[in-house]
Motif scaffolding. Sequence first.
Motif, PDB file in Angstrom:
ATOM      1  N   PHE A 142       0.819  -1.216   0.000  1.00 22.67           N
ATOM      2  CA  PHE A 142       0.000   0.000   0.000  1.00 22.67           C
ATOM      3  C   PHE A 142       0.854   1.268   0.000  1.00 22.67           C
ATOM      4  O   PHE A 142       0.299   2.371   0.050  1.00 22.67           O
ATOM      5  CB  PHE A 142      -0.930   0.006   1.217  1.00 22.67           C
ATOM      6  N   ALA A 143       2.204   1.113  -0.032  1.00 24.68           N
ATOM      7  CA  ALA A 143       3.121   2.259   0.008  1.00 24.68           C
ATOM      8  C   ALA A 143       2.742   3.201   1.142  1.00 24.68           C
ATOM      9  O   ALA A 143       2.428   4.381   0.922  1.00 24.68           O
ATOM     10  CB  ALA A 143       3.125   3.000  -1.331  1.00 24.68           C
ATOM     11  N   PRO A 144       2.775   2.726   2.384  1.00 20.99           N
ATOM     12  CA  PRO A 144       2.349   3.556   3.518  1.00 20.99           C
ATOM     13  C   PRO A 144       3.372   4.644   3.821  1.00 20.99           C
ATOM     14  O   PRO A 144       4.363   4.822   3.101  1.00 20.99           O
ATOM     15  CB  PRO A 144       2.269   2.533   4.653  1.00 20.99           C
ATOM     16  N   SER A 145       3.141   5.368   4.898  1.00 18.52           N
ATOM     17  CA  SER A 145       4.105   6.379   5.321  1.00 18.52           C
ATOM     18  C   SER A 145       5.443   5.715   5.606  1.00 18.52           C
ATOM     19  O   SER A 145       5.528   4.508   5.850  1.00 18.52           O
ATOM     20  CB  SER A 145       3.597   7.112   6.562  1.00 18.52           C
ATOM     21  N   LEU A 146       6.485   6.506   5.593  1.00 16.62           N
ATOM     22  CA  LEU A 146       7.832   5.954   5.755  1.00 16.62           C
ATOM     23  C   LEU A 146       7.991   5.241   7.093  1.00 16.62           C
ATOM     24  O   LEU A 146       8.667   4.212   7.184  1.00 16.62           O
ATOM     25  CB  LEU A 146       8.865   7.076   5.622  1.00 16.62           C
ATOM     26  N   GLN A 147       7.354   5.759   8.149  1.00 16.05           N
ATOM     27  CA  GLN A 147       7.451   5.125   9.463  1.00 16.05           C
ATOM     28  C   GLN A 147       6.809   3.734   9.450  1.00 16.05           C
ATOM     29  O   GLN A 147       7.375   2.774   9.995  1.00 16.05           O
ATOM     30  CB  GLN A 147       6.780   5.993  10.533  1.00 16.05           C
ATOM     31  N   VAL A 148       5.648   3.622   8.821  1.00 19.71           N
ATOM     32  CA  VAL A 148       4.966   2.328   8.743  1.00 19.71           C
ATOM     33  C   VAL A 148       5.730   1.380   7.834  1.00 19.71           C
ATOM     34  O   VAL A 148       5.805   0.167   8.084  1.00 19.71           O
ATOM     35  CB  VAL A 148       3.512   2.516   8.247  1.00 19.71           C
ATOM     36  N   LEU A 149       6.325   1.929   6.777  1.00 18.19           N
ATOM     37  CA  LEU A 149       7.122   1.102   5.870  1.00 18.19           C
ATOM     38  C   LEU A 149       8.303   0.468   6.609  1.00 18.19           C
ATOM     39  O   LEU A 149       8.609  -0.723   6.416  1.00 18.19           O
ATOM     40  CB  LEU A 149       7.635   1.962   4.706  1.00 18.19           C
ATOM     41  N   ILE A 150       8.945   1.235   7.458  1.00 19.67           N
ATOM     42  CA  ILE A 150      10.067   0.711   8.253  1.00 19.67           C
ATOM     43  C   ILE A 150       9.581  -0.393   9.182  1.00 19.67           C
ATOM     44  O   ILE A 150      10.245  -1.425   9.349  1.00 19.67           O
ATOM     45  CB  ILE A 150      10.732   1.856   9.038  1.00 19.67           C
ATOM     46  N   LEU A 151       8.407  -0.205   9.791  1.00 17.48           N
ATOM     47  CA  LEU A 151       7.834  -1.235  10.654  1.00 17.48           C
ATOM     48  C   LEU A 151       7.555  -2.513   9.867  1.00 17.48           C
ATOM     49  O   LEU A 151       7.814  -3.630  10.354  1.00 17.48           O
ATOM     50  CB  LEU A 151       6.537  -0.718  11.292  1.00 17.48           C
TER      51      LEU A 151
END
Length: 469
Positions: A142-151
């Motif tokens: 879903f190409a989430p926010s960078l913080q969620v992507l790192i998670l």
Amino acid sequence: MLITRRSVDFGSARRSISFEPLNQHGISTTLDEDSEFENESRTERIHEKWNDPPINQWRILASCLAYTLMGMNDASPGALVIYIAAYYKQPYSVISLCLLAPAFGYILSAFACPLVHTYFGRWGSSVLSTLLLTIGYSIICFAPSLQVLILAYSITGLGNGVMDAAWHAYIGDLQDSNELLGVLHGFYGAGAICSPLLATAMVTSGIQWSYYYILLVVIGLVVTVFVGFTFLGETAEKYALEQEYLISDENNNKSQGTLYEAMMNKNTWLLCAFLFFYMGAEVGLSDWLITFMIEERHGDPKKMGIVSAGFWGGITFGCAVLGFVTGKIGENFMVSVYLIVAFASQLMFWLSPSIPVATISVTLIGICFGPLFPTTMLASTKVMPKRLHVIVVGFVAAFAGLGSAIFPFINGFMAEDHGTWVLQPFILILIFAMFCIWKFIPTFETTGMMNLVTQVNLKIRSRFQNLVS
């Protein structure tokens, strides 16, 4: 049904014939009344084969398919990092956090693996590993926010760590484990070959980079279901029963292996250090390979996926083919040879401005790197007590994952400040460090060149003692 095996011992110290009862796990306990160790029980464990019992064939296949998924997972950031940076409009030093994130999952897996095996058995650890990967992909697509992507990348790291510990301990305890681990990592390499080609083809045709992970979600769901069916019966109760026969050490101490005991063993840290630097070299090279070829060698972005595929193709060949050669000649000796050739190939890759030469060089590096990970995992099951196998393999896998995350992260900072050219001498340093560490790992091979030298030395010593006496 009680299975027995007839054993005959014609040793000089004793002559006895006994019938040894084997339980369903292939473990026999025999009381040898004629031996000098009278009234002492002897425990012997028979290692299963890849096709005996027959269910093992399907379990090996399930493991290989899961490792194909892992290979696709590990090779995809190298093909996508330049597009992820463009999508989030962030420098490489920030995007490198996505490469660092799996390290946290690997660290957690070192402590989680023994607990998962204890409470859910091998079935639980196998299903959990592929399920965690699928969950991570479901978030990334879903190409989430960078913080969620790192998670999300941290979750995939946890899945990789659990998978490494579960199946290296399982396959490492089978007969012909070196060859089987080579095949297992060959499938890993096959997935890593396909990944950059597919990812590059998709993004260069205008498809958003994150949609590539939808493909991984589908594959992950299929593999999870298949793994769940094939490992049915590998319960916590069965695992606990097996451990009763694996916790005996040289003094017949029936104590359960602990993480503390594993950490107090110097061989654990040698194995951890070796794979820490190895994964740093492998993933550090692969993650920045396409970026290096585009920025420093001015290659066509549409064609540079072939260079990455050559690297992973070399790893696949090295795993699948050299695994058989390594076991025949001798693991300890051949690993040193692979590292020397890899060092020379990396030097050629760095200094040559030619793209064809770079492609050949990086393929040779992949071939030499291919047998290193499975051979090191095999070493962890040979130089360590059996009661510590799951713990040590999980701990070593965690450090491997840590290296695969920390060094690409460092590479990102160096590339941001000095350009991607600086990565190549850094890889040379890592390979040299691996060579030095390997020299301190105890000899563990039972066949091959080192064993032949040992046998010759023993014969010479025996004849000399006979002459003296």
